[in-house]
Enzyme design. Structure first.
Site, short mmCIF file in Angstrom:
data_model
loop_
_atom_site.label_atom_id
_atom_site.label_comp_id
_atom_site.label_asym_id
_atom_site.label_seq_id
_atom_site.Cartn_x
_atom_site.Cartn_y
_atom_site.Cartn_z
N CYS A 206 1.11 -1.39 0.08
CA CYS A 206 0.05 -0.15 -0.07
C CYS A 206 0.95 1.25 -0.01
O CYS A 206 2.02 1.23 0.71
CB CYS A 206 -0.91 -0.02 1.18
SG CYS A 206 -2.18 -1.31 1.24
N CYS A 232 2.19 -8.91 5.95
CA CYS A 232 0.86 -8.20 6.34
C CYS A 232 -0.11 -9.20 7.04
O CYS A 232 -1.05 -8.68 7.70
CB CYS A 232 0.34 -7.90 5.23
SG CYS A 232 -0.32 -9.43 3.81
#
Length: 236
Positions: A206, A232
């Site tokens: 991101c 993540c």
């Protein structure tokens, strides 16, 4: 008809994993993909972060039309969204855009702004792990592009493994590839690559949590820099 449908009805998927992991360790990548496609048929999908399309190119040669799950967190770089759209246009696959249960605006209204900076584990769970878990529920197995050389937590992974968290089979066809293997395959086959790679982003997540990496730095050091975080949560 898949191999599972021709076998005993009560065949335990964990037994399948155990035998396949031993038989396919060190096997050529396409052999692993062919085994998975023959075993699971339309009950297997592929996940991609759209960093590059190497695994998509490989799998689509064996199983054209396969579902490719992309988790659109709402925080992606424009280049990543562009790569997703290009993959959908170029390769014979079915790209499925997976979204979190809340938009970024709804999450910020409920939990406050910049959750990715205050609690990155929770943000990743809400915007990546949970949505992908929901999307995978209709499948028996999934292809992942993880490699042993990426992080310490991935060094003991197997080419076929039981995803206990999701109750399904996880297939890692390029687990033993090096970055050199990946670069050579991309160049030799004209594979689509996220353009951010050419701007110093060897690992792309991101936008708020990814920075460029200087020459000689660990390729994943630009992910969650300064937060002591390397995963993540999808592959843990």
């Amino acid at each position: 008809m898949t191999l599972l449908e021709t076998d005993r009805p009560a065949l335990d998927l964990e037994d399948v994993v155990e035998s396949a992991a031993a038989a396919l360790e060190g096997a050529p990548t396409l052999e692993v993909i062919r085994w998975a496609a023959a075993t699971f048929g339309d009950r297997i999908c592929l996940t991609s972060s759209m960093s590059d399309a190497a695994l998509i190119h490989l799998v689509s040669k064996v199983k054209p039309g396969i579902d490719v799950l992309f988790v659109d967190t709402g925080y992606h770089f424009a280049e990543t969204i562009g790569t997703r759209d290009a993959v959908e246009a170029v390769y014979p696959v079915n790209v499925i855009n997976v979204t979190p249960s809340r938009t970024v605006e709804e999450q910020e209204a409920a939990l406050g702004p910049r959750l990715f900076g205050r609690n990155p584990d929770l943000c990743c769970h809400l915007r990546k792990v949970e949505p992908l878990g929901r999307a995978l529920e209709g499948y028996m197995a999934w292809f992942s592009g993880i490699r042993r050389d990426e992080t310490a937590s991935r060094r003991d992974r197997k080419v076929v493994e039981w995803d206990r968290k999701r109750g399904m089979v996880k297939v890692n066809p390029i687990l033993d590839w090096t970055q050199e293997d990946m670069d050579n395959y991309i160049e030799d086959n004209g594979v689509l690559v996220n353009p951010l790679h050419y701007d110093g982003y060897p690992s792309i997540g991101c936008a708020p949590c990814t920075r460029p990496v200087a020459p000689g730095e660990d390729p994943r050091s630009g992910r969650w820099a300064g937060l002591g975080k390397t995963e993540c949560g999808i592959h843990l």
